[in-house]
Design a protein around this motif. Structure first.
Motif, PDB file in Angstrom:
ATOM      1  N   LYS A 184     -29.896 -15.316  -4.116  1.00 29.96           N
ATOM      2  CA  LYS A 184     -29.301 -14.368  -3.170  1.00 29.96           C
ATOM      3  C   LYS A 184     -29.464 -14.933  -1.767  1.00 29.96           C
ATOM      4  O   LYS A 184     -30.569 -15.248  -1.330  1.00 29.96           O
ATOM      5  CB  LYS A 184     -29.989 -13.004  -3.276  1.00 29.96           C
ATOM      6  CG  LYS A 184     -29.400 -11.936  -2.358  1.00 29.96           C
ATOM      7  CD  LYS A 184     -30.144 -10.610  -2.496  1.00 29.96           C
ATOM      8  CE  LYS A 184     -29.919  -9.994  -3.857  1.00 29.96           C
ATOM      9  NZ  LYS A 184     -30.534  -8.651  -3.966  1.00 29.96           N
ATOM     10  N   GLN A 234     -34.923 -14.640  -9.867  1.00 33.25           N
ATOM     11  CA  GLN A 234     -34.024 -14.619  -8.715  1.00 33.25           C
ATOM     12  C   GLN A 234     -34.732 -15.189  -7.487  1.00 33.25           C
ATOM     13  O   GLN A 234     -35.815 -14.738  -7.109  1.00 33.25           O
ATOM     14  CB  GLN A 234     -33.534 -13.202  -8.394  1.00 33.25           C
ATOM     15  CG  GLN A 234     -32.561 -13.182  -7.207  1.00 33.25           C
ATOM     16  CD  GLN A 234     -32.093 -11.787  -6.849  1.00 33.25           C
ATOM     17  OE1 GLN A 234     -32.858 -11.004  -6.291  1.00 33.25           O
ATOM     18  NE2 GLN A 234     -30.853 -11.468  -7.185  1.00 33.25           N
ATOM     19  N   ASN A 240     -28.676 -25.864 -12.250  1.00 34.25           N
ATOM     20  CA  ASN A 240     -27.644 -25.387 -13.185  1.00 34.25           C
ATOM     21  C   ASN A 240     -27.309 -26.457 -14.219  1.00 34.25           C
ATOM     22  O   ASN A 240     -27.100 -26.158 -15.405  1.00 34.25           O
ATOM     23  CB  ASN A 240     -26.379 -24.988 -12.426  1.00 34.25           C
ATOM     24  CG  ASN A 240     -26.517 -23.656 -11.700  1.00 34.25           C
ATOM     25  OD1 ASN A 240     -27.459 -22.906 -11.951  1.00 34.25           O
ATOM     26  ND2 ASN A 240     -25.594 -23.365 -10.809  1.00 34.25           N
ATOM     27  N   THR A 290     -20.392 -23.168  -1.830  1.00 39.94           N
ATOM     28  CA  THR A 290     -20.725 -22.480  -3.079  1.00 39.94           C
ATOM     29  C   THR A 290     -19.525 -22.444  -4.013  1.00 39.94           C
ATOM     30  O   THR A 290     -19.656 -22.684  -5.231  1.00 39.94           O
ATOM     31  CB  THR A 290     -21.200 -21.038  -2.775  1.00 39.94           C
ATOM     32  OG1 THR A 290     -22.371 -21.094  -1.974  1.00 39.94           O
ATOM     33  CG2 THR A 290     -21.499 -20.274  -4.055  1.00 39.94           C
ATOM     34  N   THR A 308     -21.621 -19.911  -9.663  1.00 40.57           N
ATOM     35  CA  THR A 308     -21.363 -18.494  -9.944  1.00 40.57           C
ATOM     36  C   THR A 308     -22.622 -17.633  -9.895  1.00 40.57           C
ATOM     37  O   THR A 308     -22.539 -16.407  -9.939  1.00 40.57           O
ATOM     38  CB  THR A 308     -20.707 -18.347 -11.323  1.00 40.57           C
ATOM     39  OG1 THR A 308     -21.569 -18.926 -12.318  1.00 40.57           O
ATOM     40  CG2 THR A 308     -19.347 -19.041 -11.361  1.00 40.57           C
ATOM     41  N   ASN A 309     -23.777 -18.282  -9.823  1.00 34.53           N
ATOM     42  CA  ASN A 309     -25.049 -17.534  -9.785  1.00 34.53           C
ATOM     43  C   ASN A 309     -25.584 -17.383  -8.356  1.00 34.53           C
ATOM     44  O   ASN A 309     -26.760 -17.078  -8.158  1.00 34.53           O
ATOM     45  CB  ASN A 309     -26.104 -18.198 -10.671  1.00 34.53           C
ATOM     46  CG  ASN A 309     -26.349 -19.659 -10.317  1.00 34.53           C
ATOM     47  OD1 ASN A 309     -25.500 -20.315  -9.712  1.00 34.53           O
ATOM     48  ND2 ASN A 309     -27.502 -20.178 -10.720  1.00 34.53           N
ATOM     49  N   VAL A 310     -24.734 -17.601  -7.362  1.00 32.92           N
ATOM     50  CA  VAL A 310     -25.114 -17.441  -5.958  1.00 32.92           C
ATOM     51  C   VAL A 310     -24.309 -16.302  -5.343  1.00 32.92           C
ATOM     52  O   VAL A 310     -23.083 -16.262  -5.475  1.00 32.92           O
ATOM     53  CB  VAL A 310     -24.869 -18.737  -5.155  1.00 32.92           C
ATOM     54  CG1 VAL A 310     -25.209 -18.520  -3.672  1.00 32.92           C
ATOM     55  CG2 VAL A 310     -25.692 -19.884  -5.719  1.00 32.92           C
ATOM     56  N   THR A 311     -25.006 -15.370  -4.681  1.00 26.98           N
ATOM     57  CA  THR A 311     -24.330 -14.254  -4.006  1.00 26.98           C
ATOM     58  C   THR A 311     -24.752 -14.212  -2.535  1.00 26.98           C
ATOM     59  O   THR A 311     -25.835 -14.674  -2.170  1.00 26.98           O
ATOM     60  CB  THR A 311     -24.673 -12.900  -4.660  1.00 26.98           C
ATOM     61  OG1 THR A 311     -26.106 -12.709  -4.636  1.00 26.98           O
ATOM     62  CG2 THR A 311     -24.174 -12.847  -6.088  1.00 26.98           C
ATOM     63  N   VAL A 315     -29.469 -25.818  -6.282  1.00 27.10           N
ATOM     64  CA  VAL A 315     -28.985 -24.865  -7.286  1.00 27.10           C
ATOM     65  C   VAL A 315     -28.077 -25.561  -8.283  1.00 27.10           C
ATOM     66  O   VAL A 315     -28.179 -25.368  -9.505  1.00 27.10           O
ATOM     67  CB  VAL A 315     -28.245 -23.695  -6.599  1.00 27.10           C
ATOM     68  CG1 VAL A 315     -27.527 -22.828  -7.636  1.00 27.10           C
ATOM     69  CG2 VAL A 315     -29.211 -22.852  -5.789  1.00 27.10           C
ATOM     70  N   SER A 343     -30.769 -16.836 -10.538  1.00 33.79           N
ATOM     71  CA  SER A 343     -29.754 -16.522  -9.530  1.00 33.79           C
ATOM     72  C   SER A 343     -30.347 -16.744  -8.143  1.00 33.79           C
ATOM     73  O   SER A 343     -31.565 -16.793  -7.976  1.00 33.79           O
ATOM     74  CB  SER A 343     -29.254 -15.081  -9.676  1.00 33.79           C
ATOM     75  OG  SER A 343     -30.296 -14.162  -9.416  1.00 33.79           O
ATOM     76  N   SER A 355     -31.809 -20.807 -16.176  1.00 33.50           N
ATOM     77  CA  SER A 355     -31.203 -19.488 -15.973  1.00 33.50           C
ATOM     78  C   SER A 355     -31.878 -18.790 -14.786  1.00 33.50           C
ATOM     79  O   SER A 355     -33.064 -18.460 -14.830  1.00 33.50           O
ATOM     80  CB  SER A 355     -31.363 -18.638 -17.236  1.00 33.50           C
ATOM     81  OG  SER A 355     -30.819 -17.358 -17.027  1.00 33.50           O
TER      82      SER A 355
END
Length: 390
Positions: A248, A215, A239, A263, A269-272, A235, A246, A244
């Motif tokens: 943050k 991460q 991807n 985004t 989908t792996n970004v929050t 990112v 993520s 694999s």
């Protein structure tokens, strides 16, 4: 020489956390808290508030042991030349009025410490003409850097040079910032480089010994110069290679909503996004990161890097401003600004295990550079060199 705990230094910051901007100038507060362990630090901030119904509003609080006095003034909502003149005038009036109200409660400070030039230094500069007033300066602003280049205007430069000349000393948070200030003729015989400080909670963070998912974490105010869009493009590139991991995104600011839209458009989908968080929440968000990412176009000495290193977390960052003074092969990876492919390659090197770091070594080195006691002692030496009797 023993420290006289009754001696008071009055901070006059241009930026400092307040009711309208919770995180602005948090690095100045960290300096205040560090020095407050040695001397008594009070803070007098003057800050514009568009929502204010009256012309001035003087507030007093105590935050983390710092007596903080804030003189809010009614900031004009327009941005034209007249509005800017009114804003500047209200600031200066507010600073003198705020100091008057401060002195009604507190004795005269032993000396002043201005953070961020130039407007915040008007009060001690004027007082210096009428009586012997000692003040010091710490600069954080990147405006002197060629990439920013917002240090403009003959009047600003004239006043700034006078402010620096009359000061008892000046510090910058990086050698790069000092060099660029000297380039603008802002020299002083007592000119030191003193780092930003890391809050103690970051040194107390505990990184898991277990193998965790990869991460990456980005922490910033989402200003345009942070190039958040470039991070998201990196990112997307990773991807596409099947990596694999993520990401943050921590913080908020002018590019925050735009970053969320990008985004979504890129299907990441792996970004929050966490939004604005502070204190232990930031520590928790960063502690077990594989690396912190900063992809800025320009910087001085980003606090997020001192925090990451204090946690033992490696950093991937652009080689701009004061960052190369902080990052080397033992604690991170330096890349060129705006080079998305280089950022993606650095992230892949960390994610794949091609490049590994020793968290304990990173943390031990940071302890010697960014711990509050280290920085506080450097400031005490700096004050003494300027003639302060402490």
């Amino acid at each position: 020489m023993a420290i006289d705990q009754k001696k008071t230094v009055l901070f006059l910051p241009a930026w400092y956390p307040n009711r309208t901007h919770l995180s602005v100038g948090s690095f100045v507060r960290s300096h205040a808290e560090a020095i407050n362990t040695k001397l008594k630090v009070d803070v007098l901030l003057v800050f514009g508030d568009e929502s204010l119904e009256k012309l001035f509003d003087f507030q007093q609080t105590n935050v983390n042991g710092i007596d903080t006095y804030i003189q809010y003034f009614k900031k004009p909502k327009s941005t034209g030349a007249i509005a800017q003149f009114v804003k500047a005038s209200l600031y200066v009036i507010g600073q003198f009025y705020g100091y008057f109200l401060y002195r009604k409660q507190q004795p005269k400070p032993a000396f002043f410490h201005v953070h961020v030039l130039t407007r915040a230094a008007i009060l001690p500069l004027v007082l210096n003409f009428f009586s012997k007033t000692t003040y010091y300066i710490t600069e954080h602003w990147s405006r002197y850097l060629p990439a920013d280049n917002s240090y403009q205007g003959w009047l600003r430069k004239l006043v700034t040079k006078q402010v620096v000349k009359k000061a008892s000393g000046i510090t910058a948070v990086s050698e790069n910032l000092k060099l660029n200030m000297l380039r603008h003729g802002l020299a002083h015989p007592n000119f030191k480089v003193i780092s930003n400080v890391t809050k103690p909670i970051f040194f107390n963070g505990y990184r898991s010994k277990e193998s965790l998912p990869i991460q990456f974490v980005h922490v910033s105010n989402f200003a345009a110069c942070k190039n958040v869009k470039g991070i998201l493009e990196a990112v997307q590139l990773l991807n596409s290679k099947g990596c694999s991991f993520s990401l943050k995104m921590v913080g908020s600011g002018e590019e925050y909503e735009a970053a969320k839209i990008i985004t979504e458009q890129l299907g990441l989908t792996n970004v929050t996004f966490t939004g604005f968080i502070y204190g232990t929440a930031v520590v928790e968000a960063m502690t077990n990161a594989s690396a912190i990412i900063l992809f800025s176009d320009y910087e001085n000495q980003p606090v997020v890097i001192t925090e990451a290193l204090s946690l033992g977390v490696p950093v991937i960052a652009t080689s701009v401003g004061g960052i190369p003074e902080m990052i080397n092969q033992s604690n991170g990876i330096l890349i060129a600004a705006n080079d998305v492919e280089a950022l993606a390659a650095a992230m892949l090197a960390v994610a794949s295990g091609e490049i590994k770091f020793d968290s304990e070594v990173i943390k031990a080195d940071a302890l010697q550079k960014f711990h509050p006691s280290v920085v506080a002692n450097q400031f005490l030496d700096f004050y003494r060199l300027g003639g302060a009797e402490i």
